[in-house]
Design an enzyme around this catalytic site. Structure first.
Site, PDB file in Angstrom:
ATOM      1  N   SER A  15       0.836  -1.205   0.000  1.00  7.76           N
ATOM      2  CA  SER A  15       0.000   0.000   0.000  1.00  7.76           C
ATOM      3  C   SER A  15       0.866   1.249   0.000  1.00  7.76           C
ATOM      4  O   SER A  15       2.093   1.173   0.098  1.00  7.76           O
ATOM      5  CB  SER A  15      -0.913   0.008   1.241  1.00  7.76           C
ATOM      6  OG  SER A  15      -0.132   0.023   2.431  1.00  7.76           O
ATOM      7  N   ASP A  36       5.977  -7.452   1.589  1.00 10.36           N
ATOM      8  CA  ASP A  36       5.196  -6.775   2.614  1.00 10.36           C
ATOM      9  C   ASP A  36       4.751  -7.797   3.647  1.00 10.36           C
ATOM     10  O   ASP A  36       4.539  -8.970   3.320  1.00 10.36           O
ATOM     11  CB  ASP A  36       3.960  -6.100   1.999  1.00 10.36           C
ATOM     12  CG  ASP A  36       3.412  -4.977   2.865  1.00 10.36           C
ATOM     13  OD1 ASP A  36       3.576  -3.807   2.481  1.00 10.36           O
ATOM     14  OD2 ASP A  36       2.841  -5.269   3.944  1.00 10.36           O
ATOM     15  N   ASP A  62       8.394  -9.856   6.996  1.00 12.96           N
ATOM     16  CA  ASP A  62       8.524  -8.943   8.130  1.00 12.96           C
ATOM     17  C   ASP A  62       9.969  -8.472   8.131  1.00 12.96           C
ATOM     18  O   ASP A  62      10.881  -9.244   8.458  1.00 12.96           O
ATOM     19  CB  ASP A  62       8.182  -9.681   9.425  1.00 12.96           C
ATOM     20  CG  ASP A  62       8.442  -8.859  10.685  1.00 12.96           C
ATOM     21  OD1 ASP A  62       8.868  -7.687  10.566  1.00 12.96           O
ATOM     22  OD2 ASP A  62       8.238  -9.393  11.789  1.00 12.96           O
ATOM     23  N   ASN A  89      11.354   0.674   1.745  1.00 13.66           N
ATOM     24  CA  ASN A  89      10.227   1.541   2.064  1.00 13.66           C
ATOM     25  C   ASN A  89       9.435   1.154   3.305  1.00 13.66           C
ATOM     26  O   ASN A  89       8.780   2.007   3.904  1.00 13.66           O
ATOM     27  CB  ASN A  89       9.284   1.570   0.852  1.00 13.66           C
ATOM     28  CG  ASN A  89       7.948   2.191   1.168  1.00 13.66           C
ATOM     29  OD1 ASN A  89       7.811   3.405   1.281  1.00 13.66           O
ATOM     30  ND2 ASN A  89       6.933   1.343   1.347  1.00 13.66           N
ATOM     31  N   TYR A 155       9.236   7.973  15.679  1.00 15.79           N
ATOM     32  CA  TYR A 155       9.212   7.872  14.215  1.00 15.79           C
ATOM     33  C   TYR A 155      10.218   8.853  13.617  1.00 15.79           C
ATOM     34  O   TYR A 155      10.990   8.487  12.721  1.00 15.79           O
ATOM     35  CB  TYR A 155       7.804   8.176  13.708  1.00 15.79           C
ATOM     36  CG  TYR A 155       7.668   8.195  12.210  1.00 15.79           C
ATOM     37  CD1 TYR A 155       7.567   7.015  11.481  1.00 15.79           C
ATOM     38  CD2 TYR A 155       7.637   9.400  11.504  1.00 15.79           C
ATOM     39  CE1 TYR A 155       7.444   7.030  10.098  1.00 15.79           C
ATOM     40  CE2 TYR A 155       7.511   9.421  10.122  1.00 15.79           C
ATOM     41  CZ  TYR A 155       7.416   8.234   9.427  1.00 15.79           C
ATOM     42  OH  TYR A 155       7.291   8.258   8.060  1.00 15.79           O
ATOM     43  N   LYS A 159      13.515   7.907  11.264  1.00 18.44           N
ATOM     44  CA  LYS A 159      13.745   8.422   9.920  1.00 18.44           C
ATOM     45  C   LYS A 159      15.034   9.238   9.858  1.00 18.44           C
ATOM     46  O   LYS A 159      15.710   9.276   8.830  1.00 18.44           O
ATOM     47  CB  LYS A 159      12.549   9.250   9.461  1.00 18.44           C
ATOM     48  CG  LYS A 159      11.295   8.414   9.233  1.00 18.44           C
ATOM     49  CD  LYS A 159      11.509   7.318   8.189  1.00 18.44           C
ATOM     50  CE  LYS A 159      10.232   6.574   7.852  1.00 18.44           C
ATOM     51  NZ  LYS A 159      10.421   5.576   6.773  1.00 18.44           N
TER      52      LYS A 159
END
Length: 225
Positions: A15, A36, A62, A89, A155, A159
């Site tokens: 997605s 995914d 995973d 990603n 998060y 990143k």
């Protein structure tokens, strides 16, 4: 540009940005490994790639599990014989204030967003080194550069780690003609970002539509991607 004859591996491709990357790579001519943790979603992306008359395989993975990363790469090689492009990603998050974050949140987010990105890069690079060619694209985020609207501090830290990793990996893998870059998307409409938007709206006591207007207020174009 044509990617005919190239093989791309995209993680988190069920997605959002990952799915869009997988479809764009297929449209450009690449064969695609769709990885995914969501097996049904990975298969749906694989089925969509058929519209471009390209081969694709779905590999439930995973990326926080090194054994599954190794299996993913071996399945890619079994299907196509090579990996030319990695789009790193896969990522997770949740909306939370800095004082609400738990150890479990930190571990879950960094397991996928930092650990997963590193070990996917390392495992795929082993195959690229032997062929002395490859392209690795790590999907980071403006959150890693201090974006105030980030979903949470863990998060953002994960990143930031991706951005730093990319710089070091690009320097150390260049001698093998492996190009490593990161992309830092801004506010992007995905299922995950829309879930976080709904949480923010509930917290602020406003409608989702009003929160969307607030979210894009600082974007010069006045809209999310």
């Amino acid at each position: 540009m044509t990617l005919s004859g190239k093989v791309a591996l995209v993680t988190g491709a069920a997605s959002g940005i990952g799915r869009a990357c997988a479809l764009a790579l297929a449209e450009a001519g690449a064969q695609v490994v769709v990885a995914d943790i969501n097996a049904a979603g990975a298969q749906a992306t694989t089925d969509a790639i058929a519209a471009f008359q390209r081969r694709a395989v779905a590999v439930p993975t995973d990326v926080g599990d090194l054994g599954q990363i190794d299996r993913m790469v071996l399945q890619a090689l079994a299907a196509f014989g090579q990996i030319d492009i990695l789009v790193n990603n896969a990522g997770v998050t949740r909306r939370a204030d800095i004082m609400e974050l738990t150890e479990a949140d930190w571990d879950r987010i960094h397991r996928v967003n930092a650990k997963g990105v590193f070990f996917c890069l390392q495992r795929v690079a082993r195959e690229m080194i032997s062929r002395r060619t490859g392209r690795i694209i790590n999907i980071a985020s403006i959150a890693g550069k201090g974006y105030a609207g980030t979903s949470n501090a863990a998060y953002a830290a994960s990143k930031g780690a991706v951005i730093s990793l990319t710089r070091t990996a690009s320097q150390q893998l260049a001698k093998y003609d492996i190009n490593v870059n990161s992309i830092c998307p801004g506010v992007t409409r995905t299922a995950l970002s829309n879930e976080n938007l709904a949480v923010r709206a509930r917290e602020a006591g406003v409608t989702v539509e009003e929160m969307e207007r607030l979210r894009v207020a600082d974007i010069p174009l006045g809209r999310a991607n």
